[in-house]
Design a protein around this motif. Sequence first.
Motif, short mmCIF file in Angstrom:
data_model
loop_
_atom_site.label_atom_id
_atom_site.label_comp_id
_atom_site.label_asym_id
_atom_site.label_seq_id
_atom_site.Cartn_x
_atom_site.Cartn_y
_atom_site.Cartn_z
N GLN A 1 38.42 39.70 33.80
CA GLN A 1 38.25 38.37 34.40
C GLN A 1 36.87 38.29 35.04
O GLN A 1 36.54 39.11 35.89
CB GLN A 1 39.32 38.13 35.47
CG GLN A 1 40.74 38.35 34.99
CD GLN A 1 41.27 37.18 34.18
OE1 GLN A 1 40.93 36.03 34.43
NE2 GLN A 1 42.10 37.48 33.19
N GLY B 1 33.46 35.59 36.47
CA GLY B 1 33.06 34.28 36.97
C GLY B 1 31.90 33.73 36.15
O GLY B 1 31.88 33.85 34.92
N GLU C 1 37.66 36.96 29.96
CA GLU C 1 38.08 35.59 30.26
C GLU C 1 37.30 35.08 31.46
O GLU C 1 37.09 35.83 32.42
CB GLU C 1 39.58 35.54 30.59
CG GLU C 1 40.49 35.82 29.41
CD GLU C 1 41.95 35.89 29.80
OE1 GLU C 1 42.78 35.92 28.88
OE2 GLU C 1 42.25 35.91 31.01
N ASP D 1 37.20 33.02 34.69
CA ASP D 1 38.18 32.55 35.67
C ASP D 1 37.43 31.88 36.82
O ASP D 1 36.61 32.51 37.49
CB ASP D 1 38.99 33.75 36.19
CG ASP D 1 40.10 33.34 37.16
OD1 ASP D 1 40.12 32.16 37.57
OD2 ASP D 1 40.91 34.20 37.52
N ALA E 1 38.24 31.25 39.65
CA ALA E 1 38.48 31.89 40.95
C ALA E 1 37.37 32.89 41.29
O ALA E 1 37.17 33.23 42.46
CB ALA E 1 39.82 32.59 40.96
N HIS E 2 36.65 33.36 40.27
CA HIS E 2 35.59 34.34 40.50
C HIS E 2 34.21 33.70 40.69
O HIS E 2 33.22 34.40 40.90
CB HIS E 2 35.54 35.34 39.33
CG HIS E 2 36.74 36.23 39.26
ND1 HIS E 2 36.95 37.25 40.15
CD2 HIS E 2 37.79 36.24 38.41
CE1 HIS E 2 38.09 37.86 39.85
NE2 HIS E 2 38.62 37.27 38.79
#
Length: 335
Positions: free
Chosen positions: A225, A227, A287, A289, A291-292
């Motif tokens: 994951q 950003g 991926e 994300d 949130a990052h």
Amino acid sequence: MHHGEPGIAVNWASKHMKRALICGVGGQDGAYLAKLLLAKGYEVVGTSRDADTTPFTNLERLGILEHVSTVSMRIDDYHSVQSIVSSTKPDEIYNLAGQSSVGLSFDHPVETMEGIVCGTMNLLESIRAVESSIRIFNAGSGECFGEAGQIPVTESSPFHPHSPYAVAKTAAHNLVKTYREAYGMFACTGILFNHESPLRSKRFVTKKIVCAAADIFAGQNTKLQLGNLDVYRDWGWAEEYVEAMWLMLQQEAADDYIIATGKTVSLEYFVEKAFAYFNLNWKDHTEIDAAHFRLSDAQYISANPEKANKQLMWRSTVGVEEVINRLCKDASEAR
């Protein structure tokens, strides 16, 4: 190795060699710097918030734990700092303490400010009170420049910090400059751009990337994951950067220097090369994300290290591709 309060278990009587006080000796830079200074014949004293309970795994990994005297010091407490500076009476102080993660600084802004700004002020004031001839190096950051665009920044470029971490480093930089100019102290800041090594913790994105690539290569069925990959940074090798710190304190006059490779690449490039080391296509295993993503981030920062090249005779020799290869090799071997 010596722990605890100064003056009890530690003998500071030896005056035939230079003594260095490294604040934050347990971190990546502190450990490599301790190794360098020991090789140069220094007596090295390292601080940690609680030296009795800190494992100092980086010092152990470098095989130097038994050669470094460690003492407890709270960088954000003036009396604690002054007590250690007074009892150890170092020739040189290296301020590498304080919170070192840009991302984490959004979660802990007060702690970040106290450790970096108050910590720097406490060291400068302690030098002024104890022995004004002590030379001090302060670890600054290329993040202070913020969104600088495609033009490489120099030491005279304006600061435009984008995170609590960068704001704190900017304030500390200005404090060092103020004390140098007001009191004639030998105080300088190394404006350090990103520099990596196997000693990095996993909260740093570079370490996270290479460890994930190694895990996936070894058969772990996982997705990395990430950003924003469209950020550009200058990545160098930490062991070379600590040599620049030492060189700064050996000059005739104190000054501030940018320490960088001079080459900027995207985080996407870093990810691509790390996965390619293991013959993997990064797009199959990552991926994005939201949130990052950081709340605020400088997209493009590039540096001109010409002043350090000329005046310190320092030059980075480990480029970003070699940095990535070394990190991947270590991650693979550490599995």
